[in-house]
Design a protein around this motif. Structure first.
Motif, PDB file in Angstrom:
ATOM      1  N   ASN A  44       0.740  -1.227   0.021  1.00  0.00           N
ATOM      2  CA  ASN A  44       0.090   0.081  -0.016  1.00  0.00           C
ATOM      3  C   ASN A  44       0.907   1.307  -0.086  1.00  0.00           C
ATOM      4  N   LEU A  45       0.331   2.496  -0.088  1.00  0.00           N
ATOM      5  CA  LEU A  45       1.131   3.801  -0.039  1.00  0.00           C
ATOM      6  C   LEU A  45       1.944   3.648   1.101  1.00  0.00           C
ATOM      7  N   PHE A  46       1.354   3.273   2.313  1.00  0.00           N
ATOM      8  CA  PHE A  46       2.076   3.421   3.627  1.00  0.00           C
ATOM      9  C   PHE A  46       3.490   2.625   3.495  1.00  0.00           C
ATOM     10  N   TRP A  95      27.265  13.298   8.970  1.00  0.00           N
ATOM     11  CA  TRP A  95      26.730  12.288   9.976  1.00  0.00           C
ATOM     12  C   TRP A  95      25.657  13.077  10.580  1.00  0.00           C
ATOM     13  N   HIS A  96      25.701  14.351  11.000  1.00  0.00           N
ATOM     14  CA  HIS A  96      24.722  15.035  11.725  1.00  0.00           C
ATOM     15  C   HIS A  96      23.492  15.167  11.004  1.00  0.00           C
ATOM     16  N   PHE A  97      23.729  15.705   9.755  1.00  0.00           N
ATOM     17  CA  PHE A  97      22.626  15.611   8.792  1.00  0.00           C
ATOM     18  C   PHE A  97      21.701  14.404   8.885  1.00  0.00           C
ATOM     19  N   VAL A  98      22.307  13.480   8.745  1.00  0.00           N
ATOM     20  CA  VAL A  98      21.727  12.045   8.573  1.00  0.00           C
ATOM     21  C   VAL A  98      20.885  11.878   9.944  1.00  0.00           C
ATOM     22  N   ASP A  99      21.426  12.175  11.041  1.00  0.00           N
ATOM     23  CA  ASP A  99      20.881  12.135  12.479  1.00  0.00           C
ATOM     24  C   ASP A  99      19.392  13.123  12.356  1.00  0.00           C
ATOM     25  N   ILE A 100      19.634  14.262  11.988  1.00  0.00           N
ATOM     26  CA  ILE A 100      18.569  15.277  11.774  1.00  0.00           C
ATOM     27  C   ILE A 100      17.386  14.712  10.750  1.00  0.00           C
ATOM     28  N   VAL A 101      17.866  13.946   9.688  1.00  0.00           N
ATOM     29  CA  VAL A 101      16.857  13.494   8.896  1.00  0.00           C
ATOM     30  C   VAL A 101      16.247  12.337   9.607  1.00  0.00           C
ATOM     31  N   TRP A 102      16.888  11.531  10.328  1.00  0.00           N
ATOM     32  CA  TRP A 102      16.375  10.555  11.038  1.00  0.00           C
ATOM     33  C   TRP A 102      15.052  11.085  12.148  1.00  0.00           C
ATOM     34  N   VAL A 103      15.309  11.878  12.752  1.00  0.00           N
ATOM     35  CA  VAL A 103      14.322  12.383  13.571  1.00  0.00           C
ATOM     36  C   VAL A 103      12.916  12.962  12.745  1.00  0.00           C
ATOM     37  N   PHE A 104      13.017  13.456  11.432  1.00  0.00           N
ATOM     38  CA  PHE A 104      11.918  13.529  10.744  1.00  0.00           C
ATOM     39  C   PHE A 104      11.419  12.182  10.019  1.00  0.00           C
ATOM     40  N   VAL A 105      12.124  11.374   9.769  1.00  0.00           N
ATOM     41  CA  VAL A 105      11.408  10.062   9.543  1.00  0.00           C
ATOM     42  C   VAL A 105      10.976   9.368  10.740  1.00  0.00           C
ATOM     43  N   LEU A 106      11.573   9.516  11.832  1.00  0.00           N
ATOM     44  CA  LEU A 106      10.961   8.858  13.098  1.00  0.00           C
ATOM     45  C   LEU A 106       9.731   9.520  13.297  1.00  0.00           C
ATOM     46  N   LEU A 107       9.421  10.629  13.245  1.00  0.00           N
ATOM     47  CA  LEU A 107       8.159  11.268  13.459  1.00  0.00           C
ATOM     48  C   LEU A 107       7.145  11.026  12.283  1.00  0.00           C
ATOM     49  N   THR A 108       7.421  11.222  11.037  1.00  0.00           N
ATOM     50  CA  THR A 108       6.664  10.791   9.854  1.00  0.00           C
ATOM     51  C   THR A 108       6.256   9.402   9.777  1.00  0.00           C
ATOM     52  N   VAL A 109       7.155   8.329  10.301  1.00  0.00           N
ATOM     53  CA  VAL A 109       6.755   7.092   9.821  1.00  0.00           C
ATOM     54  C   VAL A 109       6.224   6.315  11.030  1.00  0.00           C
ATOM     55  N   TYR A 110       6.888   6.636  12.096  1.00  0.00           N
ATOM     56  CA  TYR A 110       6.632   5.916  13.335  1.00  0.00           C
ATOM     57  C   TYR A 110       5.661   6.684  14.341  1.00  0.00           C
ATOM     58  N   ILE A 111       5.846   7.945  14.442  1.00  0.00           N
ATOM     59  CA  ILE A 111       4.907   8.574  15.756  1.00  0.00           C
ATOM     60  C   ILE A 111       3.764   9.159  15.068  1.00  0.00           C
ATOM     61  N   LEU A 112       3.556   9.863  13.759  1.00  0.00           N
ATOM     62  CA  LEU A 112       2.382  10.533  13.466  1.00  0.00           C
ATOM     63  C   LEU A 112       1.351   9.421  13.039  1.00  0.00           C
ATOM     64  N   PRO A 113       1.726   8.357  12.666  1.00  0.00           N
ATOM     65  CA  PRO A 113       0.683   7.324  12.363  1.00  0.00           C
ATOM     66  C   PRO A 113      -0.079   6.596  13.660  1.00  0.00           C
ATOM     67  N   LEU A 114       0.730   6.753  14.878  1.00  0.00           N
ATOM     68  CA  LEU A 114       0.113   6.607  16.020  1.00  0.00           C
ATOM     69  C   LEU A 114      -0.935   7.494  16.783  1.00  0.00           C
ATOM     70  N   LEU A 115      -0.875   8.799  16.157  1.00  0.00           N
ATOM     71  CA  LEU A 115      -1.570   9.953  16.694  1.00  0.00           C
ATOM     72  C   LEU A 115      -3.061   9.774  15.798  1.00  0.00           C
ATOM     73  N   ARG A 116      -3.166   9.072  14.802  1.00  0.00           N
ATOM     74  CA  ARG A 116      -4.329   9.061  14.194  1.00  0.00           C
ATOM     75  C   ARG A 116      -5.290   8.292  14.677  1.00  0.00           C
TER      76      ARG A 116
END
Length: 116
Positions: A44-46, A95-116
């Motif tokens: 699916n899209l997700f 390396w720090h850029f990759v860390d910061i991107v992970w924060v956004f991936v974590l929010l988008t993929v793992y945390i936001l779907p839990l808030l629905r």
């Protein structure tokens, strides 16, 4: 490196590489579990978004680990003469850029779907 403390630099680089490796192993385990349950890129899209975001992020983590391993080897061999600070800083910024991107991936993929 800026303090010319080779031992400390080797220790922190090794720890960073080890933790990055643990992250990649955890990501691989997570993806393997999804495949075992029948979820793949075309489910699916997700799932398409999940595999694309986490796959590209994992690739960038791997590239960062390769760069850090190169610097670890250079530092281990004592090949850190003056003038290499900018290359080392560039790898650190990456390396720090990759860390910061992970924060956004974590929010988008793992945390936001839990808030629905």
């Amino acid at each position: 490196m800026s303090k010319r403390n080779r031992g400390s630099m080797l220790g922190w680089l090794a720890l960073t590489i080890a933790l990055g490796g643990v992250f990649l192993v955890g990501q691989e385990w997570s993806i393997g579990k999804l495949f075992q349950t029948g979820v793949d890129v075309s489910t699916n899209l997700f799932s398409t978004t999940f595999f694309t975001l986490t796959g590209f992020h994992g690739l960038h983590v791997l590239l960062g680990l390769v760069a850090l391993l190169i610097f670890l080897c250079l530092a281990w061999l004592g090949d850190f003469a003056l003038g290499r600070e900018s290359a080392f800083a560039a790898a650190g910024y990456y390396w720090h850029f990759v860390d910061i991107v992970w924060v956004f991936v974590l929010l988008t993929v793992y945390i936001l779907p839990l808030l629905r």
